[in-house]
Design a protein around this motif. Structure first.
Motif, short mmCIF file in Angstrom:
data_model
loop_
_atom_site.label_atom_id
_atom_site.label_comp_id
_atom_site.label_asym_id
_atom_site.label_seq_id
_atom_site.Cartn_x
_atom_site.Cartn_y
_atom_site.Cartn_z
N ASN A 344 0.87 -1.17 0.00
CA ASN A 344 0.00 0.00 0.00
C ASN A 344 0.91 1.23 0.00
O ASN A 344 1.72 1.40 0.91
CB ASN A 344 -0.89 -0.01 1.25
N PRO A 345 0.82 2.09 -1.00
CA PRO A 345 1.74 3.23 -1.09
C PRO A 345 1.61 4.22 0.07
O PRO A 345 2.49 5.06 0.26
CB PRO A 345 1.36 3.89 -2.42
N LYS A 346 0.53 4.12 0.84
CA LYS A 346 0.34 5.04 1.97
C LYS A 346 1.17 4.64 3.19
O LYS A 346 1.34 5.44 4.11
CB LYS A 346 -1.13 5.10 2.37
N VAL A 347 1.67 3.41 3.20
CA VAL A 347 2.38 2.92 4.37
C VAL A 347 3.75 3.59 4.48
O VAL A 347 4.49 3.70 3.50
CB VAL A 347 2.55 1.39 4.31
N ALA A 348 4.08 4.05 5.69
CA ALA A 348 5.39 4.63 5.96
C ALA A 348 6.28 3.58 6.59
O ALA A 348 5.81 2.65 7.26
CB ALA A 348 5.25 5.83 6.89
N LEU A 349 7.58 3.73 6.39
CA LEU A 349 8.55 2.72 6.84
C LEU A 349 9.75 3.40 7.48
O LEU A 349 10.20 4.45 7.02
CB LEU A 349 9.02 1.88 5.65
N ARG A 350 10.23 2.81 8.55
CA ARG A 350 11.52 3.22 9.10
C ARG A 350 12.24 1.99 9.60
O ARG A 350 11.66 1.14 10.28
CB ARG A 350 11.36 4.23 10.23
N LEU A 358 6.47 -0.23 10.50
CA LEU A 358 5.52 0.23 9.50
C LEU A 358 4.33 0.88 10.20
O LEU A 358 3.94 0.46 11.29
CB LEU A 358 4.99 -0.94 8.65
N TRP A 359 3.75 1.88 9.57
CA TRP A 359 2.53 2.48 10.09
C TRP A 359 1.80 3.20 8.97
O TRP A 359 2.37 3.55 7.95
CB TRP A 359 2.83 3.45 11.22
N MET A 360 0.51 3.40 9.21
CA MET A 360 -0.32 4.18 8.30
C MET A 360 -0.41 5.60 8.83
O MET A 360 -0.46 5.81 10.04
CB MET A 360 -1.72 3.58 8.20
N PRO A 361 -0.41 6.60 7.95
CA PRO A 361 -0.50 7.99 8.42
C PRO A 361 -1.70 8.20 9.33
O PRO A 361 -2.80 7.71 9.06
CB PRO A 361 -0.63 8.78 7.11
N THR A 365 -1.39 2.50 15.34
CA THR A 365 -0.84 1.15 15.38
C THR A 365 0.50 1.10 14.66
O THR A 365 0.62 1.55 13.52
CB THR A 365 -1.80 0.14 14.72
N LEU A 366 1.48 0.57 15.37
CA LEU A 366 2.83 0.45 14.82
C LEU A 366 3.16 -1.03 14.69
O LEU A 366 2.97 -1.81 15.63
CB LEU A 366 3.82 1.13 15.78
N TRP A 367 3.63 -1.42 13.51
CA TRP A 367 4.00 -2.81 13.25
C TRP A 367 5.51 -2.94 13.21
O TRP A 367 6.20 -2.15 12.57
CB TRP A 367 3.42 -3.27 11.91
N GLN A 368 6.02 -3.95 13.91
CA GLN A 368 7.45 -4.24 13.88
C GLN A 368 7.67 -5.54 13.12
O GLN A 368 7.10 -6.58 13.47
CB GLN A 368 8.02 -4.35 15.29
N SER A 414 -1.22 -12.34 5.48
CA SER A 414 -2.57 -12.30 6.00
C SER A 414 -2.74 -11.17 7.00
O SER A 414 -3.73 -10.43 6.98
CB SER A 414 -2.92 -13.64 6.67
N GLN A 415 -1.76 -11.00 7.90
CA GLN A 415 -1.84 -9.94 8.91
C GLN A 415 -1.76 -8.56 8.27
O GLN A 415 -2.51 -7.65 8.64
CB GLN A 415 -0.72 -10.12 9.93
N LEU A 416 -0.86 -8.39 7.31
CA LEU A 416 -0.72 -7.10 6.65
C LEU A 416 -1.95 -6.78 5.81
O LEU A 416 -2.39 -5.62 5.73
CB LEU A 416 0.53 -7.09 5.78
N ALA A 417 -2.52 -7.80 5.18
CA ALA A 417 -3.72 -7.58 4.36
C ALA A 417 -4.90 -7.18 5.23
O ALA A 417 -5.72 -6.33 4.84
CB ALA A 417 -4.04 -8.85 3.57
N GLU A 418 -5.01 -7.76 6.40
CA GLU A 418 -6.10 -7.44 7.30
C GLU A 418 -6.09 -5.95 7.67
O GLU A 418 -7.14 -5.34 7.83
CB GLU A 418 -6.03 -8.31 8.56
N LYS A 419 -4.90 -5.38 7.80
CA LYS A 419 -4.76 -3.97 8.15
C LYS A 419 -4.60 -3.07 6.94
O LYS A 419 -4.30 -1.88 7.07
CB LYS A 419 -3.57 -3.78 9.09
N GLU A 420 -4.80 -3.65 5.74
CA GLU A 420 -4.71 -2.92 4.47
C GLU A 420 -3.36 -2.28 4.26
O GLU A 420 -3.25 -1.25 3.60
CB GLU A 420 -5.83 -1.87 4.40
N MET A 421 -2.31 -2.88 4.81
CA MET A 421 -0.96 -2.40 4.55
C MET A 421 -0.45 -2.96 3.22
O MET A 421 0.49 -2.41 2.65
CB MET A 421 -0.03 -2.77 5.71
N ILE A 422 -1.05 -4.05 2.79
CA ILE A 422 -0.82 -4.53 1.43
C ILE A 422 -2.16 -4.69 0.77
O ILE A 422 -3.19 -4.88 1.44
CB ILE A 422 -0.04 -5.87 1.40
N LEU A 423 -2.18 -4.59 -0.56
CA LEU A 423 -3.42 -4.62 -1.33
C LEU A 423 -3.32 -5.65 -2.43
O LEU A 423 -2.21 -5.93 -2.94
CB LEU A 423 -3.70 -3.25 -1.94
#
Length: 425
Positions: A344-350, A358-361, A365-368, A414-423
């Motif tokens: 998902n192009p909206k996802v930010a990464l550090r 990873l997080w959405m603007p 929720t912050l994903w490690q 599956s986890q990333l798709a559930e949070k719409e971090m991937i499409l």
């Protein structure tokens, strides 16, 4: 995965209003830096008990005649009401009253409310659930899992004349990175461990001012006064074992970051804001893991490590990072192994050390992601399926069974798709 950053990772919520006070003799307590008063009804000894625990936190006690009603628009921080079966605590931070309390446990409840209100009243201030001791002019912050021995270790350090205890539970942190003492006496869980030394037992017996069967507050001289500050020097995760000698290990920055985020008590806003603020905290700070079984050995090791003029004793033998990473959590449903996904192009990464955050603007929720998860995310710059990704990863991680790589990849997708971090591609 780290959740609920904006809520300070605490179960306390501002849902319940303190119930209206019944006509009786009341005492109102107003504390500096705290929004809202504390009302005490029928428990005249409680302000005295509380004053012993927080001797130098500026506050005012006012007796209110029974004939004078509580202002209807006055929202109290907390209320303690005496009854035939003990004291009952009502709080803005709990959904239901806490009945049957002793004077000591009621004081514990009020201290928790005062600490949280102090944090909430200063937006932008950080706060950690931790112990903190000033050694050599710098704060050594002690974190760890429940029952890691934090409170016992902090209480034991109150016996060291050249150390100043800042807290055993809550450490506010100014934006400039300096920790702040609230002046609250450390609370020791009772009974003492069987291995406690005679000297420590004598220290506890001498300086326990308020106690019941479960807890004792220690008020020895030398603890940091309310409002005292000191810079952070080290962050240590406690790892208490059943046996083995005390030793220190390096802790990777991403592990330290996760520890701080999981022990956060303040509202950090968005996930990006949380990451920025906590990265600023650990910058230039020594991050270690203390593995120990014996309390006195841990104290001796801390003294050797931090009592010199340098931030850390260079002659000390410190082991490599020994963090044990938990296995990936199994997803309730698996993705189609042949479904193609894209980032998902909206996802930010550090990236921090070997982890990707990873997080959405504007999300909290912050994903490690670990090394494998980071590799999967990087590969998704080009759309691919779990099978495609696993084929590529098998070449990068030849020592890992391919079936395991496919399974782990499907779980993460599956986890990333559930949070719409991937499409779907």
């Amino acid at each position: 995965m780290i959740r609920n950053l904006a809520n300070g990772n605490t179960a306390r919520t501002r849902h319940a209003r303190v119930r209206a006070l019944a006509p009786a003799t009341r005492q109102r307590l107003d504390f500096a830096g705290v929004d809202g008063p504390v009302w005490i009804e029928g428990a005249k000894a409680l302000p005295v008990v509380l004053a012993r625990i927080i001797q130098d936190w500026p506050h005012r006690v006012t007796s209110v005649p029974a004939t004078r009603p509580c202002p209807p628009d006055q929202q109290a921080l907390a209320q303690i009401v005496a009854g035939p079966e003990g004291l009952t605590a009502h709080s803005l931070f709990t959904d239901s009253p806490l009945p049957g309390l002793t004077l000591t446990s009621a004081a514990c409840a009020l201290v928790a409310d005062l600490s949280q209100s102090y944090i909430d009243s200063s937006p932008g201030r950080l706060a950690l659930h931790c112990g903190a001791v000033e050694i050599g002019g710098r704060l050594v912050v002690l974190t760890g899992a429940h029952r890691a021995g934090k409170s016992t270790l902090v209480s034991r350090l109150t016996a060291e004349p050249d150390m100043r205890v800042f807290c055993d539970d809550v450490l506010p942190i100014h934006p400039d990175g300096r920790g702040v003492a609230l002046g609250i006496a450390p609370r020791l869980r009772l009974p003492l461990p069987a291995s406690a030394s005679p000297a420590f037992r004598s220290h506890v017996a001498r300086w326990s001012t308020v106690q019941d069967e479960r807890y004792a507050y220690l008020c020895p001289p030398g603890r940091a006064a309310h409002g005292a500050t000191a810079p952070l020097g080290a962050i240590i995760t406690l790892d208490r074992r059943d046996s083995g000698s005390a030793r220190l290990h390096h802790m990777a920055p991403d592990t330290a970051l996760r520890q701080l985020l999981s022990h956060n008590l303040a509202d950090l806003g968005t996930a990006k804001s949380a990451l920025d603020k906590m990265l600023a905290v650990i910058e230039g700070v020594t991050c270690l893991r203390l593995i120990y079984s014996e309390l006195e050995e841990a104290v001796t090791l801390l003294r050797r490590a931090f009592c010199g003029s340098l931030p850390l004793n260079p002659a000390l033998d410190i082991g490599s990072d020994c963090t044990e990473h938990a296995p990936p959590q199994k997803a309730p449903t698996a993705v189609d192994l042949h479904q193609t996904w894209r980032q998902n192009p909206k996802v930010a990464l550090r990236r921090v050390a070997e982890s990707h955050f990873l997080w959405m603007p504007d999300d909290t929720t912050l994903w490690q992601l670990n090394l494998l998860g980071g590799a999967i995310w990087a590969l998704l710059e080009i759309p691919g399926s779990a099978t495609d990704l696993a084929e590529a990863l098998a070449e990068v991680f030849p020592d890992q069974p391919k079936d395991s790589i496919v399974s782990d990849t499907a779980i993460l997708l599956s986890q990333l798709a559930e949070k719409e971090m991937i499409l779907p591609a």
